[in-house]
Enzyme design. Sequence first.
Site, PDB file in Angstrom:
ATOM      1  N   LYS A  26       1.227  -1.356   0.378  1.00  0.00           N
ATOM      2  CA  LYS A  26      -0.188   0.230  -0.239  1.00  0.00           C
ATOM      3  C   LYS A  26       0.577   1.429   0.268  1.00  0.00           C
ATOM      4  O   LYS A  26       1.041   1.766  -1.119  1.00  0.00           O
ATOM      5  CB  LYS A  26      -0.736  -0.164   1.338  1.00  0.00           C
ATOM      6  N   SER A  27       1.603   1.446   1.296  1.00  0.00           N
ATOM      7  CA  SER A  27       2.878   2.817   1.564  1.00  0.00           C
ATOM      8  C   SER A  27       3.072   2.450  -0.894  1.00  0.00           C
ATOM      9  O   SER A  27       3.443   4.147  -1.074  1.00  0.00           O
ATOM     10  CB  SER A  27       3.735   2.478   1.742  1.00  0.00           C
ATOM     11  N   ARG A  31       2.585   6.324  -3.543  1.00  0.00           N
ATOM     12  CA  ARG A  31       4.089   6.683  -3.535  1.00  0.00           C
ATOM     13  C   ARG A  31       4.639   5.914  -5.387  1.00  0.00           C
ATOM     14  O   ARG A  31       4.754   7.346  -5.721  1.00  0.00           O
ATOM     15  CB  ARG A  31       5.370   6.376  -2.337  1.00  0.00           C
ATOM     16  N   GLY A 102      -5.723   7.697   5.802  1.00  0.00           N
ATOM     17  CA  GLY A 102      -4.834   8.779   6.293  1.00  0.00           C
ATOM     18  C   GLY A 102      -2.911   9.412   5.385  1.00  0.00           C
ATOM     19  O   GLY A 102      -2.359  10.280   5.027  1.00  0.00           O
ATOM     20  N   ARG A 130      -9.157  11.694  12.071  1.00  0.00           N
ATOM     21  CA  ARG A 130      -7.433  11.907  12.672  1.00  0.00           C
ATOM     22  C   ARG A 130      -6.803  12.983  12.826  1.00  0.00           C
ATOM     23  O   ARG A 130      -7.739  13.943  11.266  1.00  0.00           O
ATOM     24  CB  ARG A 130      -7.032  10.505  11.316  1.00  0.00           C
ATOM     25  N   SER A 175       7.522   8.984  11.789  1.00  0.00           N
ATOM     26  CA  SER A 175       6.330   8.376  10.985  1.00  0.00           C
ATOM     27  C   SER A 175       6.415   9.226   9.839  1.00  0.00           C
ATOM     28  O   SER A 175       6.761  10.134   9.053  1.00  0.00           O
ATOM     29  CB  SER A 175       4.748  10.042  11.414  1.00  0.00           C
ATOM     30  N   GLN A 177       4.679   9.038   7.254  1.00  0.00           N
ATOM     31  CA  GLN A 177       3.561  10.308   6.748  1.00  0.00           C
ATOM     32  C   GLN A 177       3.674  11.266   6.840  1.00  0.00           C
ATOM     33  O   GLN A 177       4.141  12.129   5.713  1.00  0.00           O
ATOM     34  CB  GLN A 177       2.431   9.961   6.770  1.00  0.00           C
ATOM     35  N   ASP A 328       2.227  -1.347  12.045  1.00  0.00           N
ATOM     36  CA  ASP A 328       0.617  -2.270  11.639  1.00  0.00           C
ATOM     37  C   ASP A 328       0.125  -3.021  11.913  1.00  0.00           C
ATOM     38  O   ASP A 328      -1.278  -3.520  11.906  1.00  0.00           O
ATOM     39  CB  ASP A 328       0.754  -1.575  10.215  1.00  0.00           C
ATOM     40  N   LYS A 355      -4.138   5.462  14.728  1.00  0.00           N
ATOM     41  CA  LYS A 355      -4.697   5.148  13.602  1.00  0.00           C
ATOM     42  C   LYS A 355      -6.258   4.917  12.621  1.00  0.00           C
ATOM     43  O   LYS A 355      -7.079   5.983  13.438  1.00  0.00           O
ATOM     44  CB  LYS A 355      -3.715   3.760  13.095  1.00  0.00           C
TER      45      LYS A 355
HETATM   46  C1  S3P Z   1       2.479   4.629   6.516  1.00  0.00           C
HETATM   47  C2  S3P Z   1       2.963   5.048   7.594  1.00  0.00           C
HETATM   48  C3  S3P Z   1       2.444   4.122   8.799  1.00  0.00           C
HETATM   49  C4  S3P Z   1       1.596   3.295   8.506  1.00  0.00           C
HETATM   50  C5  S3P Z   1       0.230   3.676   7.426  1.00  0.00           C
HETATM   51  C6  S3P Z   1       1.108   3.537   6.017  1.00  0.00           C
HETATM   52  C7  S3P Z   1       2.747   5.192   5.065  1.00  0.00           C
HETATM   53  O1  S3P Z   1       1.914   5.679   9.094  1.00  0.00           O
HETATM   54  O2  S3P Z   1       1.010   2.958   9.685  1.00  0.00           O
HETATM   55  O3  S3P Z   1      -0.005   2.283   7.085  1.00  0.00           O
HETATM   56  O4  S3P Z   1       2.834   4.681   4.169  1.00  0.00           O
HETATM   57  O5  S3P Z   1       3.792   6.340   4.800  1.00  0.00           O
HETATM   58  P1  S3P Z   1       2.689   6.438  10.293  1.00  0.00           P
HETATM   59  O6  S3P Z   1       3.215   7.871   8.855  1.00  0.00           O
HETATM   60  O7  S3P Z   1       1.422   8.134  10.887  1.00  0.00           O
HETATM   61  O8  S3P Z   1       2.958   5.887  11.391  1.00  0.00           O
END
Ligand code: S3P
Length: 450
Positions: A26-27, A31, A102, A130, A175, A177, A328, A355
């Site tokens: 997913k991450s 991106r 998020g 959130r 984080s 994100q 996660d 989360k």
């Molecule tokens: C993610 C970062 C994590 C993770 C989320 C995906 C990302 O969150 O929990 O599922 O893709 O950068 P945080 O940046 O809030 O830790």
Amino acid sequence: MTHQTAHPATPSGTGLYGSIAVPGDKSISHRALILGALCVGETVVHGLLEGEDVLATAQALRAYGADIQRSESEAGGVWRINGLGVGGLLAPGDVLDLGNSGTGARLLLGLAASHGITSVFTGDASLRQRPMQRVITPLQQMGGQFEAAEGGRLPITVVGSNRLTPIDYRLPVASAQIKSAVLLAGLNAPGVTTVIEPRPCRDHTEHLLRHFGAQVTVDEDQDGGRRIALTGQPELRPQTVHVPGDPSSAAFPIAAALLVPGSDVTITGVGLNPLRAALLDTLRDMGAQITEQNRRQDQGEPIADLRVRHGQLHGIEVPLERAPAMIDEYPVLAALAAFAKGPTVMRGIAELRVKESDRIAAMAKGLSALGVAVEELQDGLIVQGHDGPAPAKAGVSIDTEMDHRIAMSFLIYGLGAQGPVRVAGCEMIETSFPGFAALMTGLGARIEPE
Ligand code: S3P
């Protein structure tokens, strides 16, 4: 709201058996789409996660003017992105709805701040709860203007600028994100934008920025953290991206194989970036038999096939420093811990409270409703294991609180428990793991929609 019930394997059953691939990471998928939208020319992404979260990001990028198409003629999720160049996004004609995501919301807020256009972001009831101030604060320091709902939440209006100021920003929490929002904003700022992370967290943004031609350096900080420096206004070049299987999705069949007696499951092509793979270390410390086969490297990301066999686990205290690299996976670990011998102690995970749901509270509530002894801490959980099949009090329906990982964790729990477990709100699984129930059923699990 969709309900699903997971049934324990019958005593005569042979366990879960077979070889599967889980959907794309997913991450990396978010991106790859975002960076593809910032290149002139065609980026091709193989194995993109076609879950709702990533599709919401694709939709938002289309609203910014990128051309994003799924190649129907090619098997296995091939996507083609024709982007607009760094700084080239156009004003969206409508509100951007990031659904449950998020990651999508926070990364795109960084992008929106660095363009001289106005964008309005919203999301579903979970996402609107959130915290977004954590990205607004550094982006305001760079020169973006924000109007947020109370408490720094969505809906948010961003008035961006083509003339952001690069900053040196120390992350207040580990984080990825926040780090990524600042780096993406820094892409269209003249000069060097630096993010200092106190504890390393997932580095897919850094890997992919380099893959697309940006200059990113990573140095040790004095206090053990890392300084990530990006030179702004590069000309990104379109690329081919191969998305590995998501280790956070693989965690569910891994846990199922460990729980259900007789199981022997292989999950192929799982991404094992060291900043994502700490669940495997934890499970091995608990006594799990997990072997890596066919280890390889693809575009800076290690990948392997994982073979997992059933085995009795024992509880441990999870080392605090592992948290960012398995953040996660705590919900499914908490579910597994109920089957282990002795207590499993999970601390230093207060981030779980912000989360898709408050995951500490949701796991504590669901596990205790089923009959497990759980202690909820401000920053963690202690789960008392049953040294075998965990209880499943009849008549309980687990509320997943709009959280895909809570839904899947309790369905996996049900596959090894003393009785069936009913989970409400399973439609949320589509955000990250489309086809979850069918994939598990293919291994021999019984998960039925109601
Ligand atoms: C993610 C970062 C994590 C993770 C989320 C995906 C990302 O969150 O929990 O599922 O893709 O950068 P945080 O940046 O809030 O830790």
